[in-house]
Structures are given as C-alpha cells and as structure tokens.
Design an enzyme around this catalytic site. Structure first.
Site, PDB file in Angstrom:
ATOM      1  N   ILE A 279       0.916  -1.691   0.794  1.00 50.77           N
ATOM      2  CA  ILE A 279      -0.302   0.054  -0.012  1.00 50.77           C
ATOM      3  C   ILE A 279       1.328   1.670  -0.169  1.00 50.77           C
ATOM      4  CG2 ILE A 279      -2.439  -0.892   1.168  1.00 50.77           C
ATOM      5  CD1 ILE A 279      -1.380   0.196   3.272  1.00 50.77           C
ATOM      6  N   CYS A 280       0.368   2.585  -0.740  1.00 47.95           N
ATOM      7  CA  CYS A 280       0.496   3.671  -0.508  1.00 47.95           C
ATOM      8  C   CYS A 280      -0.404   4.646  -0.573  1.00 47.95           C
ATOM      9  CB  CYS A 280       2.245   3.837  -1.856  1.00 47.95           C
ATOM     10  SG  CYS A 280       1.103   3.756  -3.006  1.00 47.95           S
ATOM     11  N   ARG A 281      -0.006   5.647  -1.300  1.00 45.23           N
ATOM     12  CA  ARG A 281      -1.095   6.722  -0.176  1.00 45.23           C
ATOM     13  C   ARG A 281      -2.118   6.951  -1.591  1.00 45.23           C
ATOM     14  NH1 ARG A 281      -2.110  11.724  -2.605  1.00 45.23           N
ATOM     15  NH2 ARG A 281      -0.722  11.656  -4.005  1.00 45.23           N
TER      16      ARG A 281
ATOM     17  N   MET B 222      -4.201   4.576   0.623  1.00 44.36           N
ATOM     18  CA  MET B 222      -4.993   5.626   1.936  1.00 44.36           C
ATOM     19  C   MET B 222      -5.585   6.516   1.996  1.00 44.36           C
ATOM     20  SD  MET B 222      -3.763   3.340   4.350  1.00 44.36           S
ATOM     21  CE  MET B 222      -3.859   4.771   5.877  1.00 44.36           C
TER      22      MET B 222
END
Length: 98
Positions: free
Chosen positions: A62-64, A90
């Site tokens: 996951i990341c932004r 996110m």
C-alpha cells in the site's frame, strides 16, 4: 499484477485474517496514520530491505494513492515474491488507522 481493493483488505482485517501489509510510503507520511499491523518500508529502501521478507508469504502493498505500491509490487514480483497491490491507497482507505 494482482490487485485488491481497500474494502477487501478491511473485510479481511475485520475477520481477523492475518495479513502481511507493507506500507511503502515515507516515514513522515506513515506518521499521520497507517493500517494497524502494517510494516513500513519506504519504496526507496525496499530493494535494500527485501532480504527481510519471506518468499513463502503473501504481501499486500500500500501507499498513498496506489502508484508507488504498484511499482513496489512489480519490483518484488520480479524477485519472486507473491504480492498484491491495494488499489487507490490510503486516499480511499476508510478503515481504522493508527
């Protein structure tokens, strides 16, 4: 590349399923909140820290927004890891953060 939605990840967590989540955002970004149990390895360090990962496990990245985690997914796939990218990152996560 395999994908998973944030809702699917949230559902698995609510069912108390054990997930191996790697958050590839920078340390400063993670400090604002992360998915409980996620392991932070910034994308720029991932290549140097992949020896810490277990090729027998599956990982959700996951990341932004899902862009950096897609790059991380490609990198780890290329080294024989079983990985899935969380689409939207996110920015669209509605679950609990810590």
């Amino acid at each position: 590349m395999k994908h998973i939605t944030p809702k699917e990840v949230e559902s698995f967590l609510k069912q108390n399923q054990s997930l191996n989540i790697i958050d590839v955002r920078e340390v400063e970004e993670v400090a604002t909140g992360k998915i409980p149990g996620a392991w932070n390895i910034p994308l720029g360090l991932l290549e140097f820290r992949m020896h810490e990962l277990d090729k027998t496990k599956e990982y959700i990245l996951i990341c932004r927004s899902g862009t950096r985690s897609a790059r991380a997914t490609e990198l780890l796939e290329g080294h024989g890891f079983s990985v899935t990218n969380m689409m939207g990152g996110m920015l669209v996560w509605e679950g609990i953060i810590k």
